[in-house]
Design a protein around this motif. Structure first.
Motif, PDB file in Angstrom:
ATOM      1  N   VAL A  53       0.857  -1.187   0.000  1.00 10.63           N
ATOM      2  CA  VAL A  53       0.000   0.000   0.000  1.00 10.63           C
ATOM      3  C   VAL A  53       0.894   1.239   0.000  1.00 10.63           C
ATOM      4  O   VAL A  53       1.677   1.459   0.915  1.00 10.63           O
ATOM      5  CB  VAL A  53      -0.945   0.015   1.214  1.00 10.63           C
ATOM      6  CG1 VAL A  53      -1.741   1.318   1.244  1.00 10.63           C
ATOM      7  CG2 VAL A  53      -1.889  -1.175   1.164  1.00 10.63           C
ATOM      8  N   ASP A  55      -0.506   4.531  -0.840  1.00  9.68           N
ATOM      9  CA  ASP A  55      -1.339   5.622  -0.337  1.00  9.68           C
ATOM     10  C   ASP A  55      -2.736   5.063  -0.071  1.00  9.68           C
ATOM     11  O   ASP A  55      -3.438   4.672  -1.008  1.00  9.68           O
ATOM     12  CB  ASP A  55      -1.401   6.756  -1.363  1.00  9.68           C
ATOM     13  CG  ASP A  55      -2.102   7.998  -0.826  1.00  9.68           C
ATOM     14  OD1 ASP A  55      -2.773   7.891   0.225  1.00  9.68           O
ATOM     15  OD2 ASP A  55      -1.999   9.065  -1.454  1.00  9.68           O
ATOM     16  N   PRO A  56      -3.163   4.998   1.199  1.00  7.69           N
ATOM     17  CA  PRO A  56      -4.468   4.396   1.514  1.00  7.69           C
ATOM     18  C   PRO A  56      -5.658   5.289   1.238  1.00  7.69           C
ATOM     19  O   PRO A  56      -6.803   4.844   1.336  1.00  7.69           O
ATOM     20  CB  PRO A  56      -4.344   4.102   3.011  1.00  7.69           C
ATOM     21  CG  PRO A  56      -3.403   5.158   3.516  1.00  7.69           C
ATOM     22  CD  PRO A  56      -2.427   5.398   2.407  1.00  7.69           C
ATOM     23  N   ARG A  57      -5.426   6.548   0.895  1.00  9.61           N
ATOM     24  CA  ARG A  57      -6.550   7.449   0.655  1.00  9.61           C
ATOM     25  C   ARG A  57      -7.311   7.038  -0.608  1.00  9.61           C
ATOM     26  O   ARG A  57      -6.773   6.392  -1.495  1.00  9.61           O
ATOM     27  CB  ARG A  57      -6.048   8.892   0.521  1.00  9.61           C
ATOM     28  CG  ARG A  57      -5.452   9.447   1.810  1.00  9.61           C
ATOM     29  CD  ARG A  57      -4.822  10.803   1.576  1.00  9.61           C
ATOM     30  NE  ARG A  57      -3.689  10.727   0.646  1.00  9.61           N
ATOM     31  CZ  ARG A  57      -2.959  11.767   0.284  1.00  9.61           C
ATOM     32  NH1 ARG A  57      -3.246  12.975   0.752  1.00  9.61           N
ATOM     33  NH2 ARG A  57      -1.938  11.610  -0.549  1.00  9.61           N
ATOM     34  N   THR A  58      -8.566   7.463  -0.711  1.00 10.76           N
ATOM     35  CA  THR A  58      -9.409   7.109  -1.840  1.00 10.76           C
ATOM     36  C   THR A  58      -9.086   7.989  -3.050  1.00 10.76           C
ATOM     37  O   THR A  58      -9.055   9.219  -2.923  1.00 10.76           O
ATOM     38  CB  THR A  58     -10.899   7.261  -1.470  1.00 10.76           C
ATOM     39  OG1 THR A  58     -11.156   6.440  -0.315  1.00 10.76           O
ATOM     40  CG2 THR A  58     -11.790   6.842  -2.610  1.00 10.76           C
ATOM     41  N   PRO A  60      -7.276   4.291  -3.439  1.00 10.10           N
ATOM     42  CA  PRO A  60      -6.011   3.798  -2.902  1.00 10.10           C
ATOM     43  C   PRO A  60      -4.974   3.583  -4.010  1.00 10.10           C
ATOM     44  O   PRO A  60      -5.327   3.320  -5.164  1.00 10.10           O
ATOM     45  CB  PRO A  60      -6.398   2.476  -2.236  1.00 10.10           C
ATOM     46  CG  PRO A  60      -7.651   2.063  -2.925  1.00 10.10           C
ATOM     47  CD  PRO A  60      -8.371   3.319  -3.287  1.00 10.10           C
ATOM     48  N   GLN A 124     -13.187  -9.403   3.859  1.00  8.00           N
ATOM     49  CA  GLN A 124     -12.320  -8.242   3.959  1.00  8.00           C
ATOM     50  C   GLN A 124     -10.967  -8.624   4.529  1.00  8.00           C
ATOM     51  O   GLN A 124      -9.926  -8.148   4.080  1.00  8.00           O
ATOM     52  CB  GLN A 124     -12.962  -7.158   4.817  1.00  8.00           C
ATOM     53  CG  GLN A 124     -12.175  -5.837   4.814  1.00  8.00           C
ATOM     54  CD  GLN A 124     -12.940  -4.728   5.492  1.00  8.00           C
ATOM     55  OE1 GLN A 124     -13.983  -4.947   6.053  1.00  8.00           O
ATOM     56  NE2 GLN A 124     -12.398  -3.525   5.432  1.00  8.00           N
ATOM     57  N   HIS A 129      -4.573  -6.651   1.730  1.00  2.00           N
ATOM     58  CA  HIS A 129      -4.738  -5.273   2.224  1.00  2.00           C
ATOM     59  C   HIS A 129      -6.221  -4.894   2.309  1.00  2.00           C
ATOM     60  O   HIS A 129      -6.612  -3.760   2.003  1.00  2.00           O
ATOM     61  CB  HIS A 129      -4.000  -4.271   1.328  1.00  2.00           C
ATOM     62  CG  HIS A 129      -2.554  -4.586   1.111  1.00  2.00           C
ATOM     63  ND1 HIS A 129      -1.675  -4.785   2.165  1.00  2.00           N
ATOM     64  CD2 HIS A 129      -1.822  -4.758  -0.027  1.00  2.00           C
ATOM     65  CE1 HIS A 129      -0.472  -5.050   1.689  1.00  2.00           C
ATOM     66  NE2 HIS A 129      -0.529  -5.051   0.372  1.00  2.00           N
ATOM     67  N   ASP A 131      -8.042  -4.195   4.723  1.00  2.24           N
ATOM     68  CA  ASP A 131      -8.404  -3.165   5.691  1.00  2.24           C
ATOM     69  C   ASP A 131      -8.242  -1.760   5.137  1.00  2.24           C
ATOM     70  O   ASP A 131      -8.818  -0.808   5.669  1.00  2.24           O
ATOM     71  CB  ASP A 131      -7.552  -3.315   6.961  1.00  2.24           C
ATOM     72  CG  ASP A 131      -6.067  -3.289   6.659  1.00  2.24           C
ATOM     73  OD1 ASP A 131      -5.680  -3.605   5.506  1.00  2.24           O
ATOM     74  OD2 ASP A 131      -5.290  -2.963   7.575  1.00  2.24           O
ATOM     75  N   THR A 132      -7.470  -1.598   4.041  1.00  8.87           N
ATOM     76  CA  THR A 132      -7.250  -0.261   3.480  1.00  8.87           C
ATOM     77  C   THR A 132      -7.655  -0.143   2.014  1.00  8.87           C
ATOM     78  O   THR A 132      -8.040   0.938   1.565  1.00  8.87           O
ATOM     79  CB  THR A 132      -5.766   0.139   3.609  1.00  8.87           C
ATOM     80  OG1 THR A 132      -4.948  -0.874   3.008  1.00  8.87           O
ATOM     81  CG2 THR A 132      -5.361   0.314   5.064  1.00  8.87           C
ATOM     82  N   VAL A 133      -7.560  -1.218   1.265  1.00  6.76           N
ATOM     83  CA  VAL A 133      -7.900  -1.178  -0.167  1.00  6.76           C
ATOM     84  C   VAL A 133      -9.297  -1.755  -0.335  1.00  6.76           C
ATOM     85  O   VAL A 133      -9.487  -2.974  -0.393  1.00  6.76           O
ATOM     86  CB  VAL A 133      -6.870  -1.969  -0.997  1.00  6.76           C
ATOM     87  CG1 VAL A 133      -7.223  -1.893  -2.483  1.00  6.76           C
ATOM     88  CG2 VAL A 133      -5.467  -1.441  -0.757  1.00  6.76           C
ATOM     89  N   ASN A 134     -10.294  -0.874  -0.403  1.00  6.11           N
ATOM     90  CA  ASN A 134     -11.688  -1.320  -0.488  1.00  6.11           C
ATOM     91  C   ASN A 134     -12.304  -1.073  -1.856  1.00  6.11           C
ATOM     92  O   ASN A 134     -13.520  -1.142  -2.024  1.00  6.11           O
ATOM     93  CB  ASN A 134     -12.528  -0.636   0.594  1.00  6.11           C
ATOM     94  CG  ASN A 134     -12.370   0.878   0.575  1.00  6.11           C
ATOM     95  OD1 ASN A 134     -11.972   1.451  -0.437  1.00  6.11           O
ATOM     96  ND2 ASN A 134     -12.666   1.517   1.700  1.00  6.11           N
TER      97      ASN A 134
END
Length: 299
Positions: A53, A55-58, A60, A124, A129, A131-134
């Motif tokens: 990961v 950058d976990p921000r949307t 990701p 999930q 990943h 928990d962060t890549v949704n």
């Protein structure tokens, strides 16, 4: 016992015959060679050490670290990432990413059960990943052109390919890229450096910088990139850290791979870069890197 169904890995090795190790020894060696984390003892370490990961921000962003050992011709693995299957193919010099179909299980369903009857992990948790890549992410593949790398967005069922290292020899005239094309481009850069360095005014007076700064970043950065390209070239089978650092292998054509010693080309680029960055001192008419002896002259 529940197996981890979300990481499927296949590896193509250049080994056959009675001299090859047993399956157990081969797998142990693979983990040592393929996993950056020396403490990793799970097959999934081969995947998790290469799909990180960034950058976990949307949306990701996932970074691919395409480390392929010298004895390995190709690595391919599937991973459940952002509710879709992704197929990653890593080979010396190239990364291929294919976004496949969605996970064929409802995201809202409760926990299932393994064949043994034991409760399975949630979807999930089972995803890479999760928990962060949704959602299907963007990807960054590092290249020798800079630290940021190339960012790509792979669409479902459209495979993207990124060349991240020097792999081809090319034609000697440099017209088809590869090693010879790279050396041809550095030649033109060096000619431009000399033109600026030895510029003269209309009266014939030597005026460095008259035609532009010969240490301009537009000239120095391509030399840094060229050196990184040479150092990124694949290693021959059997090569290990500590062996000749200048020994590489390049593809002459689709059927032939050539071993090459790139010591001269690397040293020339290093000397040019040191000179342009001003990291040298003059001793008895010679330019040297500070602290080095006479055998390490750069000019």
């Amino acid at each position: 016992m529940c197996a981890d169904p979300w990481h499927q890995t296949s590896i193509l090795l250049g080994c056959s015959g009675p001299g090859c190790p047993t399956v157990g020894a081969l797998f142990k060696n693979l983990l040592q060679d393929l996993c950056w984390d020396s403490s990793g003892d799970r097959p999934s370490s081969i995947v998790t050490s290469r799909v990180l990961v960034h950058d976990p921000r949307t949306p990701p962003v996932v970074r691919i670290e395409p480390k392929v050992p010298p004895d390995c011709h190709r690595m391919r693995f599937n991973a459940a990432l952002g509710w879709r299957w992704h197929r990653f193919t890593l080979s010396p010099g190239k990364v291929q990413i294919l976004v496949q179909g969605p996970i064929l299980v409802s995201q809202t369903s409760g926990a299932g059960r393994c064949r043994s009857g034991a409760p399975s992990r949630s979807l999930q948790e089972a995803q890479l990943h999760g928990d962060t890549v949704n959602q299907p992410p963007k990807f960054i593949i590092p290249t020798n052109d800079g630290e940021d790398g190339v960012e790509v967005k792979a669409k479902p069922w459209h495979e993207v390919q990124v060349q991240y290292a020097l792999t081809d020899l090319g034609r000697p005239d440099g017209s088809t890229g590869g090693f010879y094309g790279l050396m041809r481009r550095t030649r033109f850069i060096k000619l431009e450096v000399l033109r600026r360095l030895f510029a003269e005014d209309p009266d014939g007076v030597y005026r460095p910088g008259l035609e532009g700064d010969f240490r301009d970043e537009t000239l120095t950065q391509p030399l840094h990139n060229a050196l990184a390209s040479l150092e990124s070239a694949p290693r021959p089978p059997g090569w290990n850290p500590g062996d000749d650092a200048d020994l590489h292998v390049l593809e002459a054509d689709s059927t032939m791979r050539t071993r090459m010693l790139l010591q001269y080309e690397k040293n020339e680029l290093k000397r040019d870069i040191l000179f342009l960055m001003g990291r040298f001192e003059q001793r008895e008419g010679r330019l040297q890197v500070p602290g080095n002896n006479a055998s390490d002259d750069i000019l």
